[in-house]
Design a protein around this motif. Structure first.
Motif, mmCIF file in Angstrom:
data_model
loop_
_atom_site.group_PDB
_atom_site.id
_atom_site.type_symbol
_atom_site.label_atom_id
_atom_site.label_comp_id
_atom_site.label_asym_id
_atom_site.label_seq_id
_atom_site.Cartn_x
_atom_site.Cartn_y
_atom_site.Cartn_z
ATOM 1 N N ARG A 1 3.424 -6.118 -6.806
ATOM 2 C CA ARG A 1 2.639 -6.364 -8.028
ATOM 3 C C ARG A 1 3.110 -7.623 -8.730
ATOM 4 O O ARG A 1 2.302 -8.381 -9.269
ATOM 5 C CB ARG A 1 2.712 -5.156 -8.957
ATOM 6 N N GLN A 2 4.445 -7.853 -8.752
ATOM 7 C CA GLN A 2 4.984 -9.071 -9.365
ATOM 8 C C GLN A 2 4.490 -10.307 -8.623
ATOM 9 O O GLN A 2 4.381 -11.381 -9.209
ATOM 10 C CB GLN A 2 6.514 -9.036 -9.363
ATOM 11 N N LYS A 3 4.185 -10.146 -7.332
ATOM 12 C CA LYS A 3 3.688 -11.258 -6.510
ATOM 13 C C LYS A 3 2.160 -11.347 -6.542
ATOM 14 O O LYS A 3 1.561 -12.103 -5.794
ATOM 15 C CB LYS A 3 4.148 -11.096 -5.055
ATOM 16 N N GLY A 4 1.525 -10.499 -7.374
ATOM 17 C CA GLY A 4 0.077 -10.557 -7.534
ATOM 18 C C GLY A 4 -0.723 -9.688 -6.579
ATOM 19 O O GLY A 4 -1.934 -9.834 -6.470
ATOM 20 N N ILE A 5 -0.045 -8.780 -5.870
ATOM 21 C CA ILE A 5 -0.748 -7.911 -4.932
ATOM 22 C C ILE A 5 -0.683 -6.478 -5.439
ATOM 23 O O ILE A 5 0.394 -5.889 -5.540
ATOM 24 C CB ILE A 5 -0.150 -8.019 -3.513
ATOM 25 N N LYS A 6 -1.850 -5.936 -5.765
ATOM 26 C CA LYS A 6 -1.926 -4.545 -6.214
ATOM 27 C C LYS A 6 -2.169 -3.666 -4.994
ATOM 28 O O LYS A 6 -3.079 -3.929 -4.210
ATOM 29 C CB LYS A 6 -3.049 -4.368 -7.238
ATOM 30 N N VAL A 7 -1.341 -2.644 -4.845
ATOM 31 C CA VAL A 7 -1.439 -1.774 -3.677
ATOM 32 C C VAL A 7 -1.070 -0.350 -4.102
ATOM 33 O O VAL A 7 -0.186 -0.153 -4.924
ATOM 34 C CB VAL A 7 -0.525 -2.286 -2.527
ATOM 35 N N THR A 8 -1.791 0.619 -3.539
ATOM 36 C CA THR A 8 -1.453 2.014 -3.808
ATOM 37 C C THR A 8 -0.337 2.456 -2.861
ATOM 38 O O THR A 8 -0.098 1.832 -1.825
ATOM 39 C CB THR A 8 -2.675 2.936 -3.591
ATOM 40 N N GLN A 9 0.317 3.549 -3.212
ATOM 41 C CA GLN A 9 1.385 4.078 -2.370
ATOM 42 C C GLN A 9 0.829 4.481 -1.012
ATOM 43 O O GLN A 9 1.460 4.256 0.014
ATOM 44 C CB GLN A 9 2.071 5.261 -3.063
ATOM 45 N N ALA A 10 -0.364 5.050 -0.969
ATOM 46 C CA ALA A 10 -0.960 5.469 0.303
ATOM 47 C C ALA A 10 -1.228 4.263 1.209
ATOM 48 O O ALA A 10 -0.945 4.302 2.410
ATOM 49 C CB ALA A 10 -2.257 6.234 0.047
ATOM 50 N N THR A 11 -1.753 3.187 0.633
ATOM 51 C CA THR A 11 -2.007 1.970 1.411
ATOM 52 C C THR A 11 -0.700 1.370 1.903
ATOM 53 O O THR A 11 -0.578 0.961 3.060
ATOM 54 C CB THR A 11 -2.784 0.939 0.571
#
Length: 153
Positions: free
Chosen positions: A35-45
């Motif tokens: 997220r700090q690097k600009g990538i939003k990701v869910t735990q499942a993904t």
């Protein structure tokens, strides 16, 4: 190339870079860094990404950390996996692999990725893996295959 595929490849490259350059102890930490690097990701993904990339958790003096499964070659990975195994037991239907606490899921993923023809699949808890054979007639063969896969003599 589709935008979604480009996003996945970009995310995978960043995950590999992060895991190679620093100690990542858990998925929560990795999600935060992404997220700090600009990538939003869910735990499942993220969990699917780690599986797709062949990432394994290995013990270090600071605790378990993520590493790329191909690091050090297959022999090094196999010897690490062998260190996680406590025992292999069976009855006439299934094979049970006992591991150290918290290691079963990583070992099960490793077993599944080998695509052994005599093994249908695995189910893992924290320290136990249920290995389901294709045929109960071949339990002994499955045990021998597991010993080879897991690097157990």
């Amino acid at each position: 190339m589709s935008r979604k595929l480009e996003d996945i490849q970009k995310r995978h490259a960043l995950i590999k870079s992060l895991i190679s350059s620093q100690n990542i102890y858990n998925q929560t930490q990795l999600v935060k860094i992404l997220r700090q690097k600009g990538i939003k990701v869910t735990q499942a993904t993220l969990s699917r990404d780690l599986t797709d990339l062949g990432v394994v958790r290995v013990p270090t003096s600071e605790g378990l950390v993520y590493r790329l499964g191909t690091e050090g070659g297959d022999g090094a990975l196999k010897s690490r996996i062998a260190e996680e195994i406590i025992s292999i037991e069976s009855n006439e239907c299934v094979v049970l692999v006992k591991t150290f606490l918290g290691r079963a899921q990583g070992v099960a993923v490793y077993i599944d990725k080998q695509n052994e023809p005599e093994i249908l699949g695995t189910i893992a808890g924290d320290d136990t893996i249920l290995v389901i054979p294709k045929s109960i007639k071949n339990i002994k063969k499955v045990i021998e295959q597991l010993k080879i896969i897991l690097g157990i003599k």
